[in-house]
Design an enzyme around this catalytic site. Structure first.
Site, mmCIF file in Angstrom:
data_model
loop_
_atom_site.group_PDB
_atom_site.id
_atom_site.type_symbol
_atom_site.label_atom_id
_atom_site.label_comp_id
_atom_site.label_asym_id
_atom_site.label_seq_id
_atom_site.Cartn_x
_atom_site.Cartn_y
_atom_site.Cartn_z
ATOM 1 N N GLU A 134 122.996 38.885 29.026
ATOM 2 C CA GLU A 134 124.360 38.732 29.574
ATOM 3 C C GLU A 134 125.289 37.829 28.765
ATOM 4 O O GLU A 134 125.955 36.960 29.326
ATOM 5 C CB GLU A 134 124.264 38.239 31.025
ATOM 6 N N GLU A 241 117.013 47.174 34.828
ATOM 7 C CA GLU A 241 117.091 46.535 36.155
ATOM 8 C C GLU A 241 117.737 47.466 37.171
ATOM 9 O O GLU A 241 118.547 47.064 38.001
ATOM 10 C CB GLU A 241 117.902 45.227 36.078
HETATM 11 C C1 GLA Z 1 120.464 39.623 36.472
HETATM 12 C C2 GLA Z 1 119.259 39.059 35.744
HETATM 13 C C3 GLA Z 1 118.004 39.278 36.522
HETATM 14 C C4 GLA Z 1 118.173 38.935 37.977
HETATM 15 C C5 GLA Z 1 119.319 39.711 38.542
HETATM 16 C C6 GLA Z 1 119.438 39.435 40.008
HETATM 17 O O1 GLA Z 1 120.579 40.967 36.360
HETATM 18 O O2 GLA Z 1 119.088 39.610 34.471
HETATM 19 O O3 GLA Z 1 117.008 38.472 35.984
HETATM 20 O O4 GLA Z 1 118.395 37.563 38.142
HETATM 21 O O5 GLA Z 1 120.477 39.331 37.843
HETATM 22 O O6 GLA Z 1 118.212 39.573 40.667
#
Ligand code: GLA
Length: 331
Positions: A134, A241
């Protein structure tokens, strides 16, 4: 016709691995689904900086070891998540005992020691790492997110992080990972960032697309376009994710007791279309990970609306397969 007796990862064995984010509770409570349907896992929090290295001279591998052993015992891939991030990183990393900001050299050294210790412990048992998470800013006018990593090290912090990770874990696949990856403006920045890193010789092997979506957004056209773009960068692509929330991000309603028929249908359709698209990109995609296993335990129950139930995953609260599950199984 495939039925639920079929293993999801087995159905996808000629495409990509099927992963789930886990924690020390779900490797027990969701063990059966995990073993049957998933052949890859990611630690939800247990391998983040603050979990592994809470104090300068203290590492804590208790929880990460449990996840590591679960993966080993069950012959699953393990994704490493994550080394460099602006969240869940303790203050000592950036500040000395007098609360003064550390120097660039000190921070780089801290990162190198951290990576070294983690890689020493797990070695090739972790086949890939999200080296930086990020780093791109969501606001349209800015490029890199204003983080302590950026402030202290400077713009080459990503390059440095990849170099360190590669030096310490030469056989690991190294990823840059981000969310809002299908938003056209942010997508341009993410693609530009990884392209530039690669062009400048960074040991980067892939781009991780978080894919935290909801049933309204992003549009499938944006998703499709995103895979065309990321798929053309000459790097591996992973969905890291994925989940599909039942609520639009700005929707703060908290009165829903169970999802409506329309919501379930929309979610199933989007999962179906997305996995069809992923299959089309099987040459570049080498992993698709869901951010959780079943709806009874998922991070969206708390975010962005506290204590609001959500149903973003492939299995329901009773661990039964949902409509979305059947749609991605049957092709
Ligand atoms: C982001 C992070 C993850 C997690 C999510 C929320 O996407 O990369 O590690 O913390 O937020 O669960």
């Amino acid at each position: 016709m495939r039925d639920q007796d079929q293993s999801l990862y087995d159905v996808y064995k000629d495409y990509f691995s099927i992963g789930a984010a886990v924690n020390i509770r779900t490797i027990k409570s969701h063990k059966d689904i995990l073993i049957k349907h998933f052949n890859s896992i990611t630690a939800e929090n247990e391998m983040k900086f603050e979990s592994l290295h809470p104090k300068m001279d203290q590492y804590d591998f208790t929880n990460s070891d449990l996840i590591y052993h679960f993966a080993r015992t069950n012959n699953m891939e393990l994704r490493g998540h994550t080394f460099v991030w602006h969240n869940q990183t303790p203050n000592w990393v950036f500040e000395d005992k007098n609360k003064q900001r550390v120097s660039r050299e000190t921070l780089l050294q801290t990162l190198e020691q951290h990576v070294s210790a983690v890689v020493y412990r797990y070695g090739e048992g972790i086949y890939c790492w999200d080296v930086v998470n990020e780093a791109v800013e969501d606001r349209k006018t800015e490029y890199l997110r204003d983080t302590k990593w950026l402030q202290i090290i400077g713009e080459d912090y990503l390059m440095k992080a990849f170099e360190i990770a590669h030096k310490k874990a030469p056989s690991a696949l190294l990823f840059y990972n981000d969310y809002n990856e299908s938003n056209p403006e942010k997508r341009k920045k993410i693609a530009n960032l990884v392209f530039t890193l690669k062009k400048n010789g960074a040991p980067i092997h892939g781009v991780g697309l978080q894919c935290h979506w909801n049933i309204f957004d992003p549009s499938f056209d944006d998703i499709k376009r995103s895979f065309e773009i990321y798929g053309s960068l000459g790097l591996k692509v992973q969905v890291t994710e994925m989940d599909i929330s039942m609520f639009e991000f700005s929707d703060r309603r908290a009165d829903l007791v169970k999802p409506t028929v329309e919501m379930i249908e929309k979610q199933a359709t989007l999962y179906e279309k997305a996995f069809k698209l992923f299959r089309e990109y099987k040459e570049v995609i080498n992993g698709v990970t869901l951010w959780g296993v079943a709806d009874d335990e998922n991070w969206l129950d708390h975010f962005p609306v506290r204590d609001r139930k959500n149903w973003p995953l492939l299995f329901d609260e009773n661990h039964e397969p949902k409509e979305a599950f059947y749609r991605i199984l049957q092709f």
